[in-house]
Design a protein around this motif. Structure first.
Motif, short mmCIF file in Angstrom:
data_model
loop_
_atom_site.label_atom_id
_atom_site.label_comp_id
_atom_site.label_asym_id
_atom_site.label_seq_id
_atom_site.Cartn_x
_atom_site.Cartn_y
_atom_site.Cartn_z
N LEU A 188 1.10 -1.19 -0.03
CA LEU A 188 -0.05 -0.15 -0.31
C LEU A 188 0.81 0.99 -0.35
O LEU A 188 0.46 2.94 -0.36
N ALA A 189 2.26 1.33 0.90
CA ALA A 189 2.87 2.51 0.98
C ALA A 189 2.64 2.72 -0.55
O ALA A 189 3.50 3.82 -0.85
N VAL A 190 3.77 1.56 -1.22
CA VAL A 190 4.57 1.94 -2.67
C VAL A 190 3.25 2.46 -3.65
O VAL A 190 3.57 3.39 -3.59
N TYR A 191 2.34 1.70 -3.37
CA TYR A 191 1.25 2.03 -4.54
C TYR A 191 1.25 4.00 -4.01
O TYR A 191 0.62 4.34 -4.62
N PHE A 192 0.90 3.94 -2.44
CA PHE A 192 0.41 5.33 -2.44
C PHE A 192 1.23 6.27 -2.98
O PHE A 192 1.47 7.34 -3.36
N THR A 193 2.90 6.17 -2.64
CA THR A 193 3.69 7.01 -2.97
C THR A 193 3.54 7.39 -4.34
O THR A 193 3.79 8.42 -5.38
N VAL A 194 3.14 6.49 -5.57
CA VAL A 194 3.55 6.53 -6.56
C VAL A 194 2.10 6.92 -7.11
O VAL A 194 2.66 8.28 -8.13
N GLY A 195 1.00 6.96 -6.43
CA GLY A 195 0.03 7.64 -7.11
C GLY A 195 -0.12 8.78 -6.81
O GLY A 195 -0.56 9.64 -7.03
N ALA A 196 0.19 9.37 -5.43
CA ALA A 196 0.57 10.48 -4.48
C ALA A 196 1.63 11.67 -6.08
O ALA A 196 0.95 12.68 -6.05
N THR A 197 2.43 10.66 -6.54
CA THR A 197 3.52 11.56 -7.29
C THR A 197 2.71 12.20 -8.31
O THR A 197 3.10 12.74 -8.75
N ILE A 198 1.85 10.99 -8.39
CA ILE A 198 1.57 11.27 -10.28
C ILE A 198 0.08 12.11 -10.12
O ILE A 198 -0.47 12.85 -10.96
N THR A 199 -0.50 11.92 -8.79
CA THR A 199 -1.60 13.20 -8.70
C THR A 199 -0.87 14.69 -8.20
O THR A 199 -1.33 15.36 -9.10
N TYR A 200 0.21 14.67 -7.72
CA TYR A 200 1.41 15.76 -7.74
C TYR A 200 1.32 16.52 -8.96
O TYR A 200 0.55 18.32 -9.15
N ALA A 201 1.54 15.79 -9.68
CA ALA A 201 2.40 15.58 -11.11
C ALA A 201 1.31 16.38 -11.82
O ALA A 201 1.12 17.67 -12.50
N SER A 202 0.19 15.64 -11.70
CA SER A 202 -1.02 16.47 -12.71
C SER A 202 -1.80 17.45 -12.39
O SER A 202 -1.73 18.23 -12.99
N ARG A 203 -1.45 17.91 -10.72
CA ARG A 203 -1.98 19.10 -10.26
C ARG A 203 -1.18 20.14 -10.68
O ARG A 203 -2.07 21.37 -11.06
N ARG A 204 0.20 19.75 -10.53
CA ARG A 204 1.53 20.88 -10.91
C ARG A 204 1.11 21.30 -12.23
O ARG A 204 0.80 22.39 -12.67
N LEU A 205 0.72 19.87 -13.19
CA LEU A 205 0.58 20.40 -14.93
C LEU A 205 -0.81 21.52 -15.00
O LEU A 205 -0.52 21.96 -16.08
N GLU A 206 -1.53 20.94 -14.47
CA GLU A 206 -2.67 21.41 -14.57
C GLU A 206 -2.57 23.17 -14.27
O GLU A 206 -2.81 23.87 -15.04
N ALA A 207 -2.12 23.02 -13.03
CA ALA A 207 -1.71 24.84 -12.71
C ALA A 207 -0.61 25.49 -13.88
O ALA A 207 -1.07 26.58 -14.48
N TYR A 208 0.20 24.81 -14.17
CA TYR A 208 0.78 25.39 -15.30
C TYR A 208 0.63 25.60 -16.82
O TYR A 208 0.59 26.07 -16.74
N LEU A 209 -0.72 24.53 -17.34
CA LEU A 209 -0.75 25.23 -18.42
C LEU A 209 -1.98 25.99 -18.09
O LEU A 209 -2.39 26.90 -19.27
N ARG A 236 -7.54 7.22 -2.90
CA ARG A 236 -8.53 7.63 -3.98
C ARG A 236 -6.28 6.59 -4.93
O ARG A 236 -6.17 6.81 -6.44
N ASN A 237 -5.43 6.53 -3.83
CA ASN A 237 -4.00 6.59 -4.69
C ASN A 237 -3.96 5.54 -4.84
O ASN A 237 -2.38 5.11 -5.08
N THR A 238 -4.89 4.33 -4.07
CA THR A 238 -4.41 2.41 -4.07
C THR A 238 -5.35 2.27 -4.80
O THR A 238 -6.56 2.33 -5.31
N PRO A 239 -4.30 0.95 -5.90
CA PRO A 239 -5.47 -0.02 -6.37
C PRO A 239 -6.97 -0.47 -5.22
O PRO A 239 -6.70 -0.79 -4.39
#
Lengths: 377, 398
Positions: free
Chosen positions: A351-372, B146-149
């Protein structure tokens, strides 16, 4: 200082009678949960089950003497990840330093458990990722080269990683490669579907709409399973590896979602642009490829990045066709009677690994939205 | 609307016009031809491959005896002419097995829709609470989920939570009526008494019918009349001898007696899907509240309304009108998510169909049936939500 803290507590936790009641209930419960979790992590948990089975978690049953292929792939992946993050946000210097130090720390920890060479490799790939991140975010030309470079990286991974056999792929690396490949594959197919749905040719429109609607209303697991059983029927004399069938299922399914995102981007485009291009005498193809598509894609990039997260989370479903992804590898370790009591350690790590990857992608997508959004203003 | 060009002008000389028309029809014909060719090729190769294995594509297997057992699931059977529900047994047909699976899917779906809407709305409001702790806890919950499967959440709830409940003989009992044990969760149920007269039954049914009708009537006086009629009918049925009673489970050595039982698999998948879906519902609700003009909060504060009053009487009624389409999407995703029950052995439609296919070798037919069922379920949900949406927005009128 005390006064400031007290004022903060008063304003944020006890400002109104209802808030006070809530706080009185919630504070002890959360304090207890935090205490119990911290005690478990620091005292009760036996983390050596992880260090002992890290290889299975990361690469599944990949042959030990071929592991250098996996390490090469990890290095390329980290460079690609760095490039992706560098493209999606302008990294603060401090964050880069933190990441580089974290990579070195992970390398040192790894050198104790799996050997100095692997530790050095982990450090090196983390630093390569950070370096590429920095390079890409600085140079405009690097941005233009990013897409072909990513494709090249993906091809290199396939070329180096596949000789021992696609059925030996597993673990986190399988999940990541599946995610990246599917994300790349869905894009052209999804764009074609989106244009098809908007086409003025009625039959094409009907076919594309039907495809999108059907794919969107059935579960992914069903599509993957269906492709898996249908492919051997369509190609009876060749055996297509499960991994490729799984990728096909993922690509066909997520293309429908990409098509809907792209369609929303197409609709967001002012009609005047097409009309202006028309009056300049440009051909339909030129208009779509050079004017419509770049702007439409620009609008939906954050949604597409969010979609990568969906695909990564969906990649756990390949258990249905017998692939050993990250989650399945964890369950394999638990199936060993020696580790049967370590269920919480394994699951918390997953769960920790999934959460880390997921949170990174969510963060990147949010930053990208603000940037665009800033660019479009 | 076409993206590419404005429509082809039909004002040129007749010959030019004819050419354009022909080209257009040829285009259409070519596309339809390619599509038909693809489908025919697909059908022929599948048929050929199946023929090589000596299988013919047909749905006849549905009427054969299934010969499998399901851990839960009911079928409709006829006792004389009276329809009854009884547990699935291995002598039933494959079609009945699939129906039992569909029943299980619907059971999870409907409970999850109700629970996640309620729970998600609470979390969504919690994310906007003035209490720092509540706000951040809700945020943390939503982010974690939301960030875990979903699959790992389901597996986690099953292996790490539900199967770790105390064994049946040491099961804890909370609030008098809820028993959580490794062999399932026992909830208070509704028992039907055998001695109740038909009169009390019909009164009860009329009462519920009137209450249900009152929900869908806009006219205020009619609504009041219906409510009164409903109350009178239920009271009458209580006087004559109420046919329903609360049935509390009692813990025994080997489990529990009475009440409604949720199997461990059902408990796990319900928990997982409710928690997962609640996070998404919370985001929808929060987004809708955020999207309302700030002036509304300020205006109602200026009128002296408290925050909770504002929320209940001004914000939420508007929010529910806005979020209905998003809720429809969420409910459809939730329905599809129940197919992951296969990972923990919950006998939902997909799982049962897999078992039946393994038994009979009818993979293709099974997948087609399941696919069509999910399609129909999605259509039903979106049709229902469209109906509710039309009503909600017609009444408000903007």
């Amino acid at each position: 200082m005390n006064v400031v803290a007290l004022r903060w507590v008063h304003r944020n936790l006890f400002a109104k009678p209802f808030d006070a009641v809530l706080s009185v209930f919630v504070i002890p419960i959360s304090a207890w949960v935090i205490y119990a979790f911290a005690k478990w992590v620091l005292v009760d948990a036996r983390w050596h089950v992880l260090t002992g089975s890290m290889r299975v978690l990361m690469v599944g049953i990949y042959p030990v003497d071929q592991l250098w292929r996996a390490w090469f792939s990890v290095t390329v992946l980290s460079a690609m990840l760095g490039a992706g993050l560098g493209l999606s946000m302008q990294p603060p210097r401090r964050l880069l330093a933190v990441l580089a130090i974290l990579g070195a720390a992970a390398g040192i920890i790894a050198s104790f458990s799996v050997g100095a060479a692997h530790g050095a490799l982990i450090t090196a790939s983390a630093w390569i990722g950070v370096g590429v991140w920095q390079a890409v975010s600085l140079s405009v030309r690097a941005r233009r080269l990013a897409a072909p470079a990513m494709l090249l990286g993906l091809a290199a991974i396939f070329f180096v990683f596949s000789p021992p056999g696609l059925e030996t792929w597993g673990g986190l690396l399988l999940s990541v490669i599946l995610t990246l490949t599917t994300s790349v594959l869905t894009l052209p197919f999804g764009i074609l579907l989106a244009f098809g749905r908007q086409s003025r040719i009625a039959s094409l429109r009907v076919i594309c709409t039907a495809y999108i609607e059907i794919m969107r209303s059935v579960p992914l697991i069903l599509v993957v399973y269906w492709i898996w059983i249908v492919v051997p029927l369509l190609a009876p004399n060749t055996s297509v590896p499960s991994l490729l069938r799984g990728m096909a299922g993922f690509a066909l399914f997520y293309a429908a979602y990409v098509a809907e995102y792209v369609r929303s981007g197409l609709q967001a485009l002012p009609k005047g642009q097409v009309e202006a291009a028309n009056s300049l005498g440009m051909s339909t193809w030129t208009i779509n490829v050079d004017i419509v598509l770049p702007q439409a894609l620009r609008v939906v990039v954050p949604a597409l990045v969010g979609q990568v997260l969906d695909i990564f989370n969906g990649a756990t479903l390949v258990f249905i066709i017998g692939l050993t992804d990250f989650l399945r590898a964890g369950q394999m370790i638990l199936a060993d009677p020696q580790n049967s009591g370590r269920i919480y350690e394994i699951y918390v790590f997953l769960l920790a690994v999934y959460f880390t990857v997921g949170a990174t992608i969510t963060y990147a997508s949010r930053r990208l939205e603000a940037y665009l959004a800033r660019g479009a203003r | 609307m076409s993206i590419q060009t404005t429509d082809i002008p039909f004002s040129g000389p007749p010959r030019h016009r004819l050419l354009l028309l022909t080209r257009r029809y040829l285009q259409q014909a070519a596309i339809v031809g390619v599509a038909v060719a693809l489908v025919v090729w697909f059908g022929c190769s599948v048929r050929h491959a199946l023929a090589q294995k000596g299988i013919q594509f047909s749905f006849g297997y549905l009427w054969n005896s299934a010969g499998i057992s399901l851990s839960e699931g009911v079928v409709i059977a006829f006792e004389g002419l009276r329809p009854i529900l009884r547990p699935f047994s291995s002598t039933d047909t494959n079609a009945q097995a699939l129906l039992a699976g569909l029943g299980n899917t619907l059971k999870v779906t409907l409970s999850a829709i109700l629970l996640s809407t309620a729970f998600g709305t609470i979390v969504g409001i919690g994310r906007l609470s003035t209490n720092w702790l509540v706000r951040n806890l809700s945020f943390g919950l939503v982010e974690c989920v939301r960030n875990t499967p979903l699959l790992i959440q389901i597996v986690f709830w099953y292996f790490a939570v539900v199967l770790r409940f105390p064994p049946a003989d040491a099961a804890s009992s909370w609030f008098g009526g809820l028993i959580a044990s490794r062999s399932g969760v026992f909830l208070p149920g509704i028992a039907v008494s055998d001695v109740a007269s038909p009169v009390s039954w019909s009164l009860l049914v009329c009462g519920f019918g009137a209450a249900f009708a009152a929900l869908f009537v806009g006219h205020r006086a009619t609504k009041a009349a219906l409510c009164a009629a409903s109350a009178a009918a239920v009271t009458g049925s209580i006087i004559v001898g109420f046919p329903l009673a609360l049935d509390l489970p009692v813990a025994t050595r080997f489990g529990a007696n009475g009440g409604t039982v949720l199997t461990p698999e059902m408990t796990a998948i319900l928990l997982a899907i409710v928690v997962n879906s609640s996070a998404y519902v919370a985001e929808i609700v929060r987004g809708a509240i955020d999207a309302l003009p700030k002036g509304q909060w300020e205006a109602s504060a200026a009128l002296g309304l408290s925050r909770s009053h504002t929320l209940r009487d001004i914000i939420l009624p508007q929010v529910f009108r806005v979020v209905l389409p998003s809720f429809a999407n969420r409910y459809i995703s939730l329905t599809k998510d129940t197919s992951l029950g296969i990972a923990i052995g919950y006998p939902d439609l997909f799982n049962v169909s897999g078992t039946v296919s393994n038994q009979t070798g009818r993979n293709l037919e099974g997948v087609i049936i399941v696919m069509l069922t999910y399609l129909v379920l999605s259509w039903i949900i979106s049709a229902c939500m469209n109906l509710i949406n039309a009503r909600a927005n017609a009444r408000g009128g903007s």
